[in-house]
Scaffold this active site. Structure first.
Site, PDB file in Angstrom:
ATOM      1  N   ASP A  33       0.854  -1.186   0.000  1.00 14.36           N
ATOM      2  CA  ASP A  33       0.000   0.000   0.000  1.00 14.36           C
ATOM      3  C   ASP A  33       0.892   1.240   0.000  1.00 14.36           C
ATOM      4  O   ASP A  33       1.880   1.312   0.733  1.00 14.36           O
ATOM      5  CB  ASP A  33      -0.917  -0.005   1.228  1.00 14.36           C
ATOM      6  CG  ASP A  33      -2.068   0.977   1.071  1.00 14.36           C
ATOM      7  OD1 ASP A  33      -3.233   0.522   0.948  1.00 14.36           O
ATOM      8  OD2 ASP A  33      -1.807   2.196   1.057  1.00 14.36           O
ATOM      9  N   ASN A  90     -12.942  -3.138   2.558  1.00 14.12           N
ATOM     10  CA  ASN A  90     -13.897  -2.035   2.616  1.00 14.12           C
ATOM     11  C   ASN A  90     -14.808  -2.157   1.408  1.00 14.12           C
ATOM     12  O   ASN A  90     -14.338  -2.163   0.264  1.00 14.12           O
ATOM     13  CB  ASN A  90     -13.166  -0.695   2.591  1.00 14.12           C
ATOM     14  CG  ASN A  90     -12.308  -0.477   3.831  1.00 14.12           C
ATOM     15  OD1 ASN A  90     -12.695  -0.872   4.931  1.00 14.12           O
ATOM     16  ND2 ASN A  90     -11.143   0.123   3.662  1.00 14.12           N
ATOM     17  N   GLN A  97     -14.309   2.571   1.191  1.00 14.16           N
ATOM     18  CA  GLN A  97     -13.684   2.158  -0.072  1.00 14.16           C
ATOM     19  C   GLN A  97     -13.464   3.387  -0.955  1.00 14.16           C
ATOM     20  O   GLN A  97     -14.392   4.165  -1.204  1.00 14.16           O
ATOM     21  CB  GLN A  97     -14.557   1.129  -0.810  1.00 14.16           C
ATOM     22  CG  GLN A  97     -13.870   0.572  -2.053  1.00 14.16           C
ATOM     23  CD  GLN A  97     -14.636  -0.567  -2.719  1.00 14.16           C
ATOM     24  OE1 GLN A  97     -15.735  -0.928  -2.295  1.00 14.16           O
ATOM     25  NE2 GLN A  97     -14.051  -1.115  -3.772  1.00 14.16           N
ATOM     26  N   VAL A  99     -10.989   3.005  -3.760  1.00 17.92           N
ATOM     27  CA  VAL A  99     -10.585   2.479  -5.072  1.00 17.92           C
ATOM     28  C   VAL A  99     -11.563   1.355  -5.412  1.00 17.92           C
ATOM     29  O   VAL A  99     -11.669   0.355  -4.668  1.00 17.92           O
ATOM     30  CB  VAL A  99      -9.139   1.942  -5.053  1.00 17.92           C
ATOM     31  CG1 VAL A  99      -8.778   1.367  -6.425  1.00 17.92           C
ATOM     32  CG2 VAL A  99      -8.156   3.044  -4.659  1.00 17.92           C
ATOM     33  N   HIS A 103     -10.254  -5.231  -3.306  1.00 15.40           N
ATOM     34  CA  HIS A 103      -8.926  -5.461  -2.738  1.00 15.40           C
ATOM     35  C   HIS A 103      -9.050  -5.887  -1.287  1.00 15.40           C
ATOM     36  O   HIS A 103      -9.941  -5.444  -0.561  1.00 15.40           O
ATOM     37  CB  HIS A 103      -8.027  -4.222  -2.851  1.00 15.40           C
ATOM     38  CG  HIS A 103      -8.668  -2.956  -2.376  1.00 15.40           C
ATOM     39  ND1 HIS A 103      -9.600  -2.262  -3.114  1.00 15.40           N
ATOM     40  CD2 HIS A 103      -8.508  -2.255  -1.230  1.00 15.40           C
ATOM     41  CE1 HIS A 103      -9.989  -1.192  -2.455  1.00 15.40           C
ATOM     42  NE2 HIS A 103      -9.342  -1.162  -1.288  1.00 15.40           N
ATOM     43  N   HIS A 105      -7.035  -5.676   2.134  1.00 17.57           N
ATOM     44  CA  HIS A 105      -5.914  -5.090   2.877  1.00 17.57           C
ATOM     45  C   HIS A 105      -5.344  -6.145   3.814  1.00 17.57           C
ATOM     46  O   HIS A 105      -6.099  -6.879   4.474  1.00 17.57           O
ATOM     47  CB  HIS A 105      -6.393  -3.933   3.777  1.00 17.57           C
ATOM     48  CG  HIS A 105      -6.899  -2.721   3.065  1.00 17.57           C
ATOM     49  ND1 HIS A 105      -6.127  -1.602   2.855  1.00 17.57           N
ATOM     50  CD2 HIS A 105      -8.119  -2.446   2.540  1.00 17.57           C
ATOM     51  CE1 HIS A 105      -6.848  -0.678   2.240  1.00 17.57           C
ATOM     52  NE2 HIS A 105      -8.065  -1.162   2.042  1.00 17.57           N
TER      53      HIS A 105
HETATM   54  P1  AMP Z   1      -9.791   1.519   0.233  1.00 23.71           P
HETATM   55  O1  AMP Z   1      -9.912   2.808   0.997  1.00 23.71           O
HETATM   56  O2  AMP Z   1     -10.220   0.302   0.988  1.00 23.71           O
HETATM   57  O3  AMP Z   1     -10.425   1.608  -1.138  1.00 23.71           O
HETATM   58  O4  AMP Z   1      -8.230   1.293   0.024  1.00 23.71           O
HETATM   59  C1  AMP Z   1      -7.520   1.825  -1.050  1.00 23.71           C
HETATM   60  C2  AMP Z   1      -6.066   1.729  -0.689  1.00 23.71           C
HETATM   61  O5  AMP Z   1      -5.299   1.879  -1.849  1.00 23.71           O
HETATM   62  C3  AMP Z   1      -5.597   2.798   0.311  1.00 23.71           C
HETATM   63  O6  AMP Z   1      -5.048   2.163   1.452  1.00 23.71           O
HETATM   64  C4  AMP Z   1      -4.536   3.563  -0.484  1.00 23.71           C
HETATM   65  O7  AMP Z   1      -3.463   3.985   0.315  1.00 23.71           O
HETATM   66  C5  AMP Z   1      -4.125   2.535  -1.521  1.00 23.71           C
HETATM   67  N1  AMP Z   1      -3.577   3.085  -2.755  1.00 23.71           N
HETATM   68  C6  AMP Z   1      -4.082   4.091  -3.493  1.00 23.71           C
HETATM   69  N2  AMP Z   1      -3.307   4.303  -4.582  1.00 23.71           N
HETATM   70  C7  AMP Z   1      -2.296   3.397  -4.507  1.00 23.71           C
HETATM   71  C8  AMP Z   1      -1.158   3.101  -5.330  1.00 23.71           C
HETATM   72  N3  AMP Z   1      -0.913   3.802  -6.451  1.00 23.71           N
HETATM   73  N4  AMP Z   1      -0.333   2.107  -4.959  1.00 23.71           N
HETATM   74  C9  AMP Z   1      -0.583   1.396  -3.823  1.00 23.71           C
HETATM   75  N5  AMP Z   1      -1.628   1.623  -3.008  1.00 23.71           N
HETATM   76  C10 AMP Z   1      -2.472   2.610  -3.346  1.00 23.71           C
END
Ligand code: AMP
Length: 117
Positions: A33, A90, A97, A99, A103, A105
């Site tokens: 992450d 999430n 969430q 992204v 995924h 975590h």
């Molecule tokens: P969520 O909030 O559950 O959607 O988690 C998205 C996660 O993606 C967050 O912990 C971010 O820090 C991580 N994230 C966003 N962009 C990147 C990236 N380019 N490379 C790695 N992790 C990322």
């Protein structure tokens, strides 16, 4: 919800953005992450275009199981499996969430309180 192929994880899968990969196989990748919330924080994502866990149907059961097994395998490889790690998914903006590519975590390396915030 419909899958938007311009999301950041789709771009990582297409190697349009860099990532610190920890694992790759036919079905998924794992990478660190970019904003770690624990000393060890990585993500396991399917290669399949699934926006949220709630969008997965019963045919996704083997894939979802695979993501969990890879999470544990990578945790073992990083040496954090025995002290404890936590998986978080999430689902939806209301759950944090950001992204919209499914995924998992994986967080480890510090004391993790319960209930989560
Ligand atoms: P969520 O909030 O559950 O959607 O988690 C998205 C996660 O993606 C967050 O912990 C971010 O820090 C991580 N994230 C966003 N962009 C990147 C990236 N380019 N490379 C790695 N992790 C990322």
């Amino acid at each position: 919800m419909p899958y938007d192929p311009s999301n950041v994880f789709a771009r990582i899968l297409r190697r349009e953005l860099p990532a610190q990969f920890l694992h790759e196989d036919e079905h998924c990748v794992a990478f660190r992450d970019v904003a770690p919330q624990a000393p060890t924080h990585f993500l396991v994502i399917p290669k399949a275009p699934l926006a949220r866990l709630a969008d997965a149907g019963p045919e996704a059961a083997p894939l979802l199981g695979h993501l969990l097994l890879v999470a544990a395998r990578v945790a073992r490889t990083l040496g954090v499996a025995e002290d404890g790690f936590r998986l978080v998914v999430n689902n939806g903006a209301g759950a944090g969430q950001t992204v919209f590519h499914l995924h998992v975590h994986v967080l480890a390396g510090r004391s993790l309180s319960w209930p989560p915030g």
